[in-house]
Design a protein around this motif. Structure first.
Motif, PDB file in Angstrom:
ATOM      1  N   LEU A   1       0.833  -1.204   0.000  1.00 31.61           N
ATOM      2  CA  LEU A   1       0.000   0.000   0.000  1.00 31.61           C
ATOM      3  C   LEU A   1       0.869   1.257   0.000  1.00 31.61           C
ATOM      4  O   LEU A   1       0.540   2.251  -0.647  1.00 31.61           O
ATOM      5  CB  LEU A   1      -0.924  -0.016   1.231  1.00 31.61           C
ATOM      6  CG  LEU A   1      -1.794   1.201   1.426  1.00 31.61           C
ATOM      7  CD1 LEU A   1      -3.242   0.812   1.170  1.00 31.61           C
ATOM      8  CD2 LEU A   1      -1.645   1.759   2.817  1.00 31.61           C
ATOM      9  N   LEU A   2       1.990   1.198   0.723  1.00 32.81           N
ATOM     10  CA  LEU A   2       2.877   2.361   0.833  1.00 32.81           C
ATOM     11  C   LEU A   2       3.637   2.670  -0.451  1.00 32.81           C
ATOM     12  O   LEU A   2       4.184   3.752  -0.603  1.00 32.81           O
ATOM     13  CB  LEU A   2       3.892   2.152   1.963  1.00 32.81           C
ATOM     14  CG  LEU A   2       3.340   2.077   3.372  1.00 32.81           C
ATOM     15  CD1 LEU A   2       4.479   1.817   4.356  1.00 32.81           C
ATOM     16  CD2 LEU A   2       2.566   3.330   3.747  1.00 32.81           C
ATOM     17  N   GLU A   3       3.680   1.717  -1.370  1.00 32.77           N
ATOM     18  CA  GLU A   3       4.507   1.874  -2.563  1.00 32.77           C
ATOM     19  C   GLU A   3       3.818   2.574  -3.726  1.00 32.77           C
ATOM     20  O   GLU A   3       4.480   2.893  -4.714  1.00 32.77           O
ATOM     21  CB  GLU A   3       5.006   0.501  -3.020  1.00 32.77           C
ATOM     22  CG  GLU A   3       5.996  -0.103  -2.060  1.00 32.77           C
ATOM     23  CD  GLU A   3       6.495  -1.455  -2.508  1.00 32.77           C
ATOM     24  OE1 GLU A   3       6.186  -1.875  -3.644  1.00 32.77           O
ATOM     25  OE2 GLU A   3       7.191  -2.103  -1.716  1.00 32.77           O
ATOM     26  N   ALA A   4       2.518   2.827  -3.633  1.00 28.16           N
ATOM     27  CA  ALA A   4       1.815   3.389  -4.793  1.00 28.16           C
ATOM     28  C   ALA A   4       0.768   4.409  -4.373  1.00 28.16           C
ATOM     29  O   ALA A   4       0.308   4.422  -3.235  1.00 28.16           O
ATOM     30  CB  ALA A   4       1.151   2.256  -5.584  1.00 28.16           C
ATOM     31  N   GLY A   5       0.395   5.240  -5.333  1.00 27.44           N
ATOM     32  CA  GLY A   5      -0.734   6.155  -5.187  1.00 27.44           C
ATOM     33  C   GLY A   5      -0.615   7.141  -4.044  1.00 27.44           C
ATOM     34  O   GLY A   5       0.472   7.618  -3.715  1.00 27.44           O
ATOM     35  N   PRO A   6      -1.752   7.434  -3.414  1.00 29.33           N
ATOM     36  CA  PRO A   6      -1.802   8.453  -2.368  1.00 29.33           C
ATOM     37  C   PRO A   6      -0.897   8.154  -1.171  1.00 29.33           C
ATOM     38  O   PRO A   6      -0.324   9.066  -0.583  1.00 29.33           O
ATOM     39  CB  PRO A   6      -3.268   8.469  -1.940  1.00 29.33           C
ATOM     40  CG  PRO A   6      -4.017   7.883  -3.080  1.00 29.33           C
ATOM     41  CD  PRO A   6      -3.087   6.911  -3.732  1.00 29.33           C
ATOM     42  N   ALA A   7      -0.751   6.889  -0.810  1.00 27.08           N
ATOM     43  CA  ALA A   7       0.110   6.551   0.333  1.00 27.08           C
ATOM     44  C   ALA A   7       1.570   6.863   0.009  1.00 27.08           C
ATOM     45  O   ALA A   7       2.296   7.399   0.854  1.00 27.08           O
ATOM     46  CB  ALA A   7      -0.062   5.087   0.723  1.00 27.08           C
ATOM     47  N   ALA A   8       2.000   6.551  -1.190  1.00 34.75           N
ATOM     48  CA  ALA A   8       3.380   6.850  -1.588  1.00 34.75           C
ATOM     49  C   ALA A   8       3.619   8.360  -1.599  1.00 34.75           C
ATOM     50  O   ALA A   8       4.681   8.830  -1.180  1.00 34.75           O
ATOM     51  CB  ALA A   8       3.683   6.240  -2.952  1.00 34.75           C
ATOM     52  N   ASP A   9       2.628   9.126  -2.048  1.00 34.86           N
ATOM     53  CA  ASP A   9       2.746  10.589  -2.044  1.00 34.86           C
ATOM     54  C   ASP A   9       2.857  11.120  -0.618  1.00 34.86           C
ATOM     55  O   ASP A   9       3.680  11.999  -0.330  1.00 34.86           O
ATOM     56  CB  ASP A   9       1.542  11.229  -2.744  1.00 34.86           C
ATOM     57  CG  ASP A   9       1.495  10.944  -4.226  1.00 34.86           C
ATOM     58  OD1 ASP A   9       2.540  10.578  -4.808  1.00 34.86           O
ATOM     59  OD2 ASP A   9       0.394  11.066  -4.815  1.00 34.86           O
ATOM     60  N   ALA A  10       2.032  10.592   0.276  1.00 33.83           N
ATOM     61  CA  ALA A  10       2.073  11.006   1.682  1.00 33.83           C
ATOM     62  C   ALA A  10       3.422  10.652   2.301  1.00 33.83           C
ATOM     63  O   ALA A  10       4.014  11.457   3.029  1.00 33.83           O
ATOM     64  CB  ALA A  10       0.935  10.351   2.460  1.00 33.83           C
TER      65      ALA A  10
END
Length: 134
Positions: free
Chosen positions: A80-89
């Motif tokens: 989850l941390l590697e893509a999309g909004p979580a990666a941006d955060a």
């Protein structure tokens, strides 16, 4: 877990924390002063910044297995941390580290049972840092 807002702020000050990053999916607490609005106000009064990143929260359907130490659950959260909004955060949290000490907040007392430990590990790996757990 188990701390009052006063205890939390004292601990953050003692460690020279500049910004508290709230990684709770839902930043609510039954404990007075630890829900998002009250907490951000108390921190501001103490000269500590507050940022809430719901994107870094552990999905509800992943929490129980995560607490039990399931490798699949932990990997799901890492993914989850590697893509999309979580990666941006996560990138923004990394930028905050350029300006000083950052603390991560969630419900669990123990890093080993909480997703914030994974957030900290990933940040440390990305930045080649040493993790200080308090």
């Amino acid at each position: 877990e188990g701390r009052s807002v006063t205890d939390l702020i004292e601990s953050l000050r003692a460690q020279s924390v500049r910004v508290l990053v709230d990684v709770r999916l839902t930043p609510l607490s039954r404990k007075k002063g630890l829900s998002k609005t009250a907490l951000s106000q108390a921190l501001a009064g103490a000269g500590i910044g507050y940022v809430h990143y719901r994107q870094l929260g552990n999905p509800k359907d992943n929490r129980e297995e995560f607490r039990q130490g399931s490798p699949a659950s932990r990997q799901r959260y890492r993914d989850l941390l590697e893509a999309g909004p979580a990666a941006d955060a996560l990138r923004h949290v990394s930028e905050l580290l350029d300006e000083g000490v950052v603390a991560l907040l969630c419900f669990e007392r123990e890093h080993s049972q909480c997703h914030r430990g994974v957030v900290a590990d990933v940040l440390c790996q990305q930045r080649d840092l040493v993790l200080v757990k308090a």
